[in-house]
Structures are given as C-alpha cells and as structure tokens.
Design an enzyme around this catalytic site. Structure first.
Site, PDB file in Angstrom:
ATOM      1  N   TYR A 140       0.861  -1.185   0.000  1.00  0.00           N
ATOM      2  CA  TYR A 140       0.000   0.000   0.000  1.00  0.00           C
ATOM      3  C   TYR A 140       0.896   1.233   0.000  1.00  0.00           C
ATOM      4  O   TYR A 140       1.830   1.312   0.809  1.00  0.00           O
ATOM      5  CB  TYR A 140      -0.883   0.009   1.265  1.00  0.00           C
ATOM      6  CG  TYR A 140      -1.682   1.286   1.403  1.00  0.00           C
ATOM      7  CD1 TYR A 140      -2.981   1.364   0.928  1.00  0.00           C
ATOM      8  CD2 TYR A 140      -1.114   2.435   1.975  1.00  0.00           C
ATOM      9  CE1 TYR A 140      -3.707   2.544   1.018  1.00  0.00           C
ATOM     10  CE2 TYR A 140      -1.827   3.614   2.059  1.00  0.00           C
ATOM     11  CZ  TYR A 140      -3.124   3.652   1.588  1.00  0.00           C
ATOM     12  OH  TYR A 140      -3.836   4.823   1.660  1.00  0.00           O
ATOM     13  N   GLU A 189      -3.241   7.392  -4.262  1.00  0.00           N
ATOM     14  CA  GLU A 189      -3.158   6.153  -3.487  1.00  0.00           C
ATOM     15  C   GLU A 189      -3.061   4.977  -4.453  1.00  0.00           C
ATOM     16  O   GLU A 189      -3.777   4.946  -5.453  1.00  0.00           O
ATOM     17  CB  GLU A 189      -4.420   6.008  -2.639  1.00  0.00           C
ATOM     18  CG  GLU A 189      -4.435   4.750  -1.784  1.00  0.00           C
ATOM     19  CD  GLU A 189      -5.797   4.532  -1.142  1.00  0.00           C
ATOM     20  OE1 GLU A 189      -5.961   4.888   0.036  1.00  0.00           O
ATOM     21  OE2 GLU A 189      -6.698   4.004  -1.806  1.00  0.00           O
TER      22      GLU A 189
END
Ligand SMILES: Nc1ncnc2c1ncn2[C@@H]1O[C@H](COP(=O)(O)OP(=O)(O)OP(=O)(O)O)[C@@H](O)[C@H]1O
Ligand SMILES: [Mg+2]
Length: 376
Positions: A101, A185
């Site tokens: 992530y 993101e």
C-alpha cells in the site's frame, strides 16, 4: 474531484509507473472483445468513485472472453455504496507475489504531505491499519523538498517495501504535484512473480482550485444518481439528500451541519443538507426551497440563517419573493438571527403566510420543525 480508477491508471502510465493493460467499456459485448485482446482472461472491475469494490463483488476474474461478457453484465448496473456502476474496466491479470500500500496525502493541520505505506497492502489495509498500526509507516514529506530518491528510499525502508519500489514512489510524487492532486493512493502496488512493480488500483483526488488546469477530466463530477441532487446541482446549489423528513436550509456549511445535529437532537431526522451560502438572493432561496419542497419525504422545512455579512432582512425578502414563485405546501419554520434580524422578522410578519412560522432561537426552531414533521 475524485478520478475513476481508469483515469488514475492513465495518469500513472503517463508518469512511467507500470500498470496492467486495460480498457474501459459500458457494454458486456465489448467486454468480450476486450478480454480477447487482453489474451482471454481478464479482471473485470466496476468503475465507481468509492472504495471497497472488491468486497462488494465489483472486482472479478473472468477466465475467458465469454465469462468476461457475463461478468461485465453482472457488474454493470450494480449498486456499490449508493454508486451505480456505469462502466467497467477490464485489466490483464497479473501474477501477484506481494501486495503493498502506498499513498501521499495532504495533511492540512500539519502543513505538509504525508507518505503512508505498508508492506501489507490489499483489500484488508483498513483492518491492518486499525489492528496493527505499526505495520503502516507514516512519513512527513516537506512540500518544498518533495520526494527525492533519498526520501523515497526512507519511505520504502520504513514500510518494509523492496528497493524496486523507490522509483515508483518518486514517480507517484510527480503525479501528485504535476497533476494538482491532493491525494494519490495505490492499493495494491504489487510485486509480480517476475519481480516487476505494478500499480493494480489507483485513487487520485484532484484539487478543485486547479480545475482550470485540469480540463481534460471534465467540468463536473460523476452525474448524480439522486434526482434531487441532480436538480440541485443544475441550479448550482450545495445540496446533499439525506433520509429524514425535516428539510434544512441554512447559510454556511458549519451552521447547516449543526442544524442537522439539532434537528436530530429533537427526535426528527434531517431530509437534506443545503447550504445557500452568504448573500443568499431571492433566486437562490427560491431554488433552494423548490428543491427541498419537491422531496416527497419532507414534512416540514427549517430555514436557519445567521446574518453576518448577509443581512436577515434581505434573506426575509428573498423568502417572500420565493413564496411568489414556489407554492408552499408544507410548513416552513424560519429562524433569523444576527445582522438586521428584527427587520427580517418584521418582513415575514408582514407577509403573514399561514404556513410560515418564526422562531427566535435555533433550538426553538428545530423543535418546532421536528414537531411539525412528526405530527399526524
Ligand atoms: N489486474 C489484476 N490482476 C490480478 N489481480 C488483481 C488485478 N486487479 C486487482 N486484483 C486483485 O483484486 C484485489 C482488489 O482489487 P482493487 O484493489 O482494484 O479493488 P478494491 O481494493 O476492492 O477496490 P477499492 O480500492 O476501490 O477498495 C486486489 O487487491 C488484487 O488482489
Ligand atoms: Mg484497491
């Protein structure tokens, strides 16, 4: 404005971040053709501006072109957290070894950006962040310095990401700054069995203040699914549909939000959020009233105005003029306070409309509106 995944993917690609081959469509038939072009198998992904698509059944692997058509047919039209799926993206399946992530987000309070990264990316990142915060690195990024290779190496090391991700972290920072984004993101950023680093899913939020530089993404955000929100947006109103029965109109987002709370505190439920802003003209008041009154769930309407720069008598004139063009069918409780409140109340008293009630305090007005909405 949030971008769709396929738009984020396009930006990543332009900045040299590896992404799987992919195409977008709104037709199941075309999905079959796309899967064929991708080599047969395809991951079919709902394009909606909300998270958790995978868990909602909006991300599925199709084993061949026929299955891709069937899966696209299932996913198109699906409702994911109130968003209707109008397009799907078909992406080439990737052999995943590890899921990471990474994101950059503006930390307004601290006055810098924040790099958030974890070696345990994927669909359960929220759970990882909640149960094991240590597994998620949070590194401040000075906006003046940005993410250099050295900074990227620091982020990768803190999060336990492999060194091959350093280049991606630098390029992702370029996406953020060059594309006027407030958030980028990638979840998951993956390492393939062959050791390549690919962005499999992306979220980008652009800064609306830079919209004039970002015309390629269009003027407006996704079309509103809710007809009332669409009608309000067409009139340029700041309106959000809620589930209750007390229509709420106020000036200033903060005041409107506390009005929602006070209505809820009186045992009723607000039917909407509507901020008519400062200097509310008769036109805006009429537009706002007509949208709120056209909601069949609304049983009473509460207008809560605190006059600062806006003068209450001007707002009252606006309400009186609005009553000329909008037929009032439900009780309207008006609370005017602040600048020229006394004159404003007198204007409404003179009009003496049988369905218009006045209250002098916010609590009193909310109680009244709640009682009118829940009576019968
Ligand atoms: N091209 C692909 N090849 C192989 N697996 C994929 C591919 N795209 C997605 N996946 C798998 O599906 C999972 C979910 O995909 P994705 O991250 O796009 O959706 P999501 O996380 O549910 O959506 P959101 O980020 O909106 O919550 C990924 O974590 C990954 O394991
Ligand atoms: Mg994801």
């Amino acid at each position: 404005m949030d971008l769709y995944e396929h738009q984020a993917r396009e930006l990543f690609e332009e900045h040299g971040i590896l992404v799987p081959r992919a195409e977008v469509t709104d037709s199941p038939k075309e999905a079959r053709g796309i899967a064929r072009r991708l080599g047969g198998r395809a991951v079919v992904k709902a394009q909606v501006k909300t998270g958790g698509r995978g868990k909602a059944g909006g991300v599925k692997l199709a084993a061949d072109p026929a299955a891709a058509e069937l899966t696209a047919r299932q996913i198109l039209g699906m409702d994911i957290k109130g968003h209707t799926v109008r397009k799907v993206m078909l992406a080439q399946p990737v052999d995943i070894e590890d899921e990471f992530y990474v994101s950059y987000v503006l930390d307004r309070a601290a006055g810098h950006f924040l790099a958030i990264a974890s070696a345990e990316g994927g669909m359960d990142i929220e759970e990882v962040a909640a149960s094991r915060p240590d597994a998620v690195a949070r590194i401040p990024v000075d906006p003046a310095e940005g993410v250099t290779s050295a900074k990227a190496a620091e982020i990768a090391e803190a999060a336990g990401l492999p060194p091959q991700t350093v280049d991606v972290l630098v390029r992702l920072w370029e996406v953020l700054t060059r594309e006027d984004a407030l958030l980028v993101e990638v979840n998951p950023l993956v390492r393939t069995a062959q050791g390549r680093i690919l962005a499999l899913d992306g979220k980008v939020t652009l800064d609306d203040n830079a919209r004039f530089r970002q015309e390629r993404w269009g003027e407006k955000d996704a079309p509103h699914d809710d007809p009332l929100e669409a009608a309000a947006a067409a009139r340029g109103l700041n309106y959000v549909k809620l589930d209750g029965e007390v229509g709420v109109i106020g000036n200033g987002a903060g005041l409107v939000m506390s009005t929602l709370d006070v209505v809820a505190g009186c045992g009723a439920r607000p039917a909407n959020f509507l901020d008519i802003g400062g200097g509310a003209s008769a036109r805006i008041m009429a537009d706002g009233l007509s949208v709120v009154l056209s909601d069949p769930a609304v049983k009473s309407v509460l207008v809560n105005v605190f006059g600062g720069i806006t003068a209450c008598d001007a707002v009252a004139e606006g309400i009186v003029q609005a009553l000329e063009s909008v037929r009032l069918t439900k009780p309207l409780v008006v609370r005017l306070d602040g600048n020229n409140a006394v004159r404003g109340r007198a204007v409404l008293d003179d009009r003496a409309h049988p369905l218009v009630h006045q209250a002098t305090t916010m609590d009193g007005a909310a109680r009244r509106a709640a009682r009118l909405a829940t009576a019968d």
